[in-house]
Every structure is written in structure tokens, then in C-alpha cells.
Design an enzyme around this catalytic site. Structure first.
Site, PDB file in Angstrom:
ATOM      1  N   ASP A 156      -1.542 -24.799  38.817  1.00  0.00           N
ATOM      2  CA  ASP A 156      -2.481 -25.153  37.760  1.00  0.00           C
ATOM      3  C   ASP A 156      -2.806 -23.923  36.905  1.00  0.00           C
ATOM      4  O   ASP A 156      -2.336 -22.812  37.197  1.00  0.00           O
ATOM      5  CB  ASP A 156      -3.742 -25.748  38.406  1.00  0.00           C
ATOM      6  CG  ASP A 156      -4.349 -26.847  37.562  1.00  0.00           C
ATOM      7  OD1 ASP A 156      -4.148 -26.818  36.333  1.00  0.00           O
ATOM      8  OD2 ASP A 156      -5.017 -27.729  38.131  1.00  0.00           O
ATOM      9  N   ASP A 217      -6.133 -34.717  32.137  1.00  0.00           N
ATOM     10  CA  ASP A 217      -6.155 -35.420  33.430  1.00  0.00           C
ATOM     11  C   ASP A 217      -6.379 -36.918  33.267  1.00  0.00           C
ATOM     12  O   ASP A 217      -7.236 -37.346  32.494  1.00  0.00           O
ATOM     13  CB  ASP A 217      -7.316 -34.896  34.282  1.00  0.00           C
ATOM     14  CG  ASP A 217      -7.072 -33.494  34.767  1.00  0.00           C
ATOM     15  OD1 ASP A 217      -6.048 -32.890  34.398  1.00  0.00           O
ATOM     16  OD2 ASP A 217      -7.931 -32.997  35.520  1.00  0.00           O
TER      17      ASP A 217
HETATM   18  C1  GLA Z   1      -6.872 -29.871  37.066  1.00  0.00           C
HETATM   19  C2  GLA Z   1      -5.574 -30.682  37.161  1.00  0.00           C
HETATM   20  C3  GLA Z   1      -5.804 -31.902  38.043  1.00  0.00           C
HETATM   21  C4  GLA Z   1      -6.269 -31.461  39.419  1.00  0.00           C
HETATM   22  C5  GLA Z   1      -7.524 -30.622  39.285  1.00  0.00           C
HETATM   23  C6  GLA Z   1      -7.934 -30.009  40.618  1.00  0.00           C
HETATM   24  O1  GLA Z   1      -7.867 -30.559  36.385  1.00  0.00           O
HETATM   25  O2  GLA Z   1      -5.129 -31.066  35.908  1.00  0.00           O
HETATM   26  O3  GLA Z   1      -4.608 -32.654  38.157  1.00  0.00           O
HETATM   27  O4  GLA Z   1      -5.247 -30.732  40.035  1.00  0.00           O
HETATM   28  O5  GLA Z   1      -7.328 -29.549  38.370  1.00  0.00           O
HETATM   29  O6  GLA Z   1      -9.074 -29.233  40.515  1.00  0.00           O
END
Ligand code: GLA
Length: 405
Positions: A156, A217
Site C-alpha cells: 500500500d 477503495d
Molecule cells: C487502503 C487500501 C485498502 C486497505 C486499507 C487497509 O485504504 O486501499 O484496500 O488495504 O488501506 O488499511
């Protein structure tokens, strides 16, 4: 001298490129985030907290309920597993929630014919505030994941700068390569740069990552599915060509089995993600999923289309004033997947069309199999008029193939 230079350049090139040969087809499996988030309250909620128990129970379901045999083999840990670093700087999981460590979970997954995925972040912290990898730990963490026998890493980008990401993602690709263990690499990099060129270099990404999150997300709602779909379609001219075997766009997890989608909407997300050649990562409670939702996720013709060996991402070919849209994905053996999608909110819509109206010019005879009902529509030539009845926020999906004479 010249050939030496060429050889050297070829070697340098090899070091930069992620040459793991993995994910020739979009990955399929289960990822904890959308459904189980960062629930770390194992005292109050032992069944649903991010813990060894949750992953073991999901592994058992994947193996015993038909998922693995259909291709859903990745069991992926997301955020909130980290306990900290030990005295030598090695990552350690939270000891209370993962008492036997990650290598134990990897062994357990492997013993069932599954693969284990893990999550880290190139910045100072993960998105939920756990210790990040940071540039100085990239090599060490890659080695740790390989020692644990992890099979996929989602890296990430929270709490990182654009410069750190520009260094960190290629560095991690090289570090994963150097471990000698094939580890699929999922990069969130483009999502942190707005998802589009010139800030995002998709040719570089397809050399160093097996899949990448381009956009925000997914949340448990139809509105969220539509906002992701809209973004991917608005930019399909850029995104469609960059996907292919070994390197995929990732519009994020499937919501099917959770709380936000109706039956029609669940069918629609599955069909649209399949036509987009998207990874099929479920994020739902496989211990309690309904038979109806299982049917959507376990539709074998759907999976065959998602996993088509050509790996061509589909695209929207028609957007009508009636709020009907048509999506097309070319498949092996001159076949196609067609998705007729309704954004209407009134009642089932009778959509009349012909293959000619969908830009088919060949004089071949086609047959279509309805992917959800199994019904076969035969005798389709370019000018043949057909009618599909599409429910509000639903789809009709066809597997269309030429009839061999
Ligand atoms: C980000 C990612 C998500 C998830 C969260 C975890 O928002 O895009 O898919 O992995 O972090 O904290």
C-alpha cells in the site's frame, strides 16, 4: 565491447523487471479487508477479529466448499496483522492474534492447496497506522515474506511521498525477485497518483507489478460499485490496453455476500468485473454466505470467461439514452463475453438489438449462452434482431461463440 554492453544492459533490465511469470490469469481468492477491516477486538468478537483463527476458518471454507477447485486459491491477509519489529528490525505479527506466526498460516494454506497473501505499506505506516516497510527495510521485509513462504504481497502507499513511492515500488519488485521465491506483487502505487498518465507510468507498472489498484477503495454499497465502474469506463482508452497476462488493473474487491448489494447488483458486479478481466477477490464471510450468493461467485462459465487465456480486458461499446449499456470482452476461439447492463430504476427493460448494432460485421452464425440462466440462444447472424430483458441495476450476460459448420 559492444556485445558486452548489450549483455550488461540485458542484465540490468532483468534486475528491474519482475520476472516471476505469475498471474497469467487474473488472481482469484479471498481478501480480509472489505468485510473484516481492522477489527482487532478479539476479546469481544473472537470469530471476526483479524487473527489466525479467521484465516484458518476461511482457508477451511475455501478448501471444503468448492472455492479452491474453481480457482479461488489466494487467502490474503490485509492491514492490521503487524505487531511491530524485533530487536533486529524484523517484522513480527501481533502475538496475541497470530500466536503461531505467519509461516504457520502459510504452511496451513499450502497444506490445503491454497496460497497466502500478505499486506505492507511503502510509507512510514500502513493505512491503519501499523509499522510500514519504509525504503530502508524493503530488502529485509521481502526476505522475511519469502522466508515465511508468502505467495503474494499487497504493498500500500499510505504515509509515503511520491518520491518514496517512485523509489520504493521498483525497489520492492527487485527485492522480491532477489528472494528467488515467486511472490505475486500487488501495487497500490497508481491509486496514490490519481491513476492516470502522465503521473502514472503504466508500462513501468506492468514490468514491476502483477496487478495494481488504480482507484479508491470499494465500500459496501451499489453507489461505490458505480463510482468505480464509471471511473474505469471513463478512462478505458488508457486502462484497457495496459492489462494483460501477468499484469492486471484492479478495481478492488467483490462485495457479493455482504450487506450493500441487491441480488441483481451482485450479479452485475460479478459480470462487470469479469468483463473487465479484474482480479476476483471475495471479501465476505464464507462461513455464512447464502446459497444464492455462492451461485453467483461459483458460476463456472463466468469464471472461465474471467480466466480467459488471452487476458484481454473488455470495454463499454454502447451507452444509450435509455440507460442501457453494453460491454464486450474478446475471448479465445473467436468467442466474446457480452454484458447488457441497465442503470434504470423503474422495471425490467426489453432491449432490442442485433449483433450488427453491436458492430459485428462478420457473416458468421453465432450462438449465445446466457451465463446466469444457462439458456442458449441460437441462430444469431449479424442482422438477427434479439431481445434481452434486463432488470433494474442488473445485467444479462452472454457467452457468444461462432457455430462451426
Ligand atoms: C487502503 C487500501 C485498502 C486497505 C486499507 C487497509 O485504504 O486501499 O484496500 O488495504 O488501506 O488499511
Amino acid at each position: 565491447m559492444l556485445w558486452k554492453t548489450v549483455l550488461l544492459l540485458a542484465l540490468v533490465d532483468q534486475v528491474l523487471v519482475l520476472e516471476n511469470g505469475l498471474l497469467q490469469k487474473p488472481p482469484m481468492g479471498w481478501l480480509s479487508w472489505e468485510r473484516f477491516r481492522c477489527n482487532i477486538d478479539c476479546d469481544q468478537d473472537p470469530k471476526n477479529c483479524i487473527s489466525e483463527r479467521l484465516f484458518i476458518e476461511m482457508a477451511d471454507r475455501l478448501a471444503q466448499d468448492g472455492w479452491r477447485d474453481l480457482g479461488y486459491v489466494y487467502l490474503n491477509i490485509d492491514d492490521c496483522w503487524i505487531g511491530g519489529r524485533d530487536a533486529k528490525g524484523y517484522l513480527v505479527p501481533n502475538r496475541k492474534r497470530f500466536p503461531n506466526g505467519i509461516a504457520f498460516l502459510a504452511d496451513y494454506a499450502h497444506s490445503l492447496g491454497l496460497k497466502l497473501g500478505i499486506y505492507e505499506d511503502i510509507g512510514n505506516f500502513t493505512c491503519m497506522g501499523y509499522p510500514g516497510t519504509t525504503l530502508d527495510r524493503v530488502v529485509q521485509d521481502a526476505q522475511t515474506f519469502a522466508e515465511w513462504k508468502v505467495d503474494m504481497l499487497k504493498l500500500d502507499g499510505c504515509f509515503s511521498t511520491p518520491e518514496e513511492r517512485a523509489k520504493g515500488y521498483p525497489m520492492m519488485a527487485a527485492a522480491l525477485n532477489a528472494t528467488g521465491r515467486p511472490i505475486a506483487f500487488s501495487c497500490s502505487w497508481p491509486a496514490y497518483e490519481g491513476g492516470l498518465p502522465p503521473k502514472v507510468n503504466y508500462s513501468l507498472l506492468s514490468e514491476i507489478c502483477n496487478l495494481w489498484r488504480n482507484y479508491g477503495d470499494i465500500q459496501d454499497s451499489w453507489r461505490s460499485v458505480l463510482s468505480i465502474l464509471d471511473w474505469f469506463v471513463d478512462h478505458q482508452d488508457v486502462l484497457q490496453p495496459v492489462a494483460g497476462p501477468g499484469h492486471w488493473n484492479d478495481p478492488d474487491m467483490l462485495l457479493i455476500g455482504n450487506f450493500g448489494l441487491s441480488f441483481e447488483q451482485a450479479q452485475a458486479q460479478m459480470a462487470l468485473w469479469t468483463v473487465l478481466a479484474a482480479p476476483l477477490f471475495m471479501s465476505t464471510d464464507l462461513r455464512t454466505i447464502s446459497a444464492q450468493n455462492m451461485d453467483i461467485l461459483q458460476n463456472s462459465l463466468m469464471i472461465k470467461i474471467n480466466q480467459d487465456p488471452l487476458g484481454i480486458q473488455g470495454y463499454r461499446i454502447l451507452k444509450l439514452k435509455s440507460h442501457i449499456e453494453v460491454y464486450l470482452r474478446p475471448l479465445v476461439n473467436d468467442a466474446y463475453a457480452l454484458v447488457f447492463f441497465s442503470r434504470r430504476t423503474d422495471m425490467p427493460y426489453r432491449f432490442h438489438s442485433s449483433l450488427a448494432q453491436l458492430n459485428f460485421t462478420s457473416s458468421r452464425l453465432y450462438e449465445a449462452q446466457d451465463v446466469y440462466t444457462g439458456g442458449v440462444i441460437s441462430g444469431l447472424q449479424a442482422e438477427t434482431v434479439f431481445t434481452v430483458i434486463i432488470n433494474p441495476s442488473g445485467v444479462v450476460m452472454w457467452y457468444l461463440y461462432p457455430v462451426r459448420m
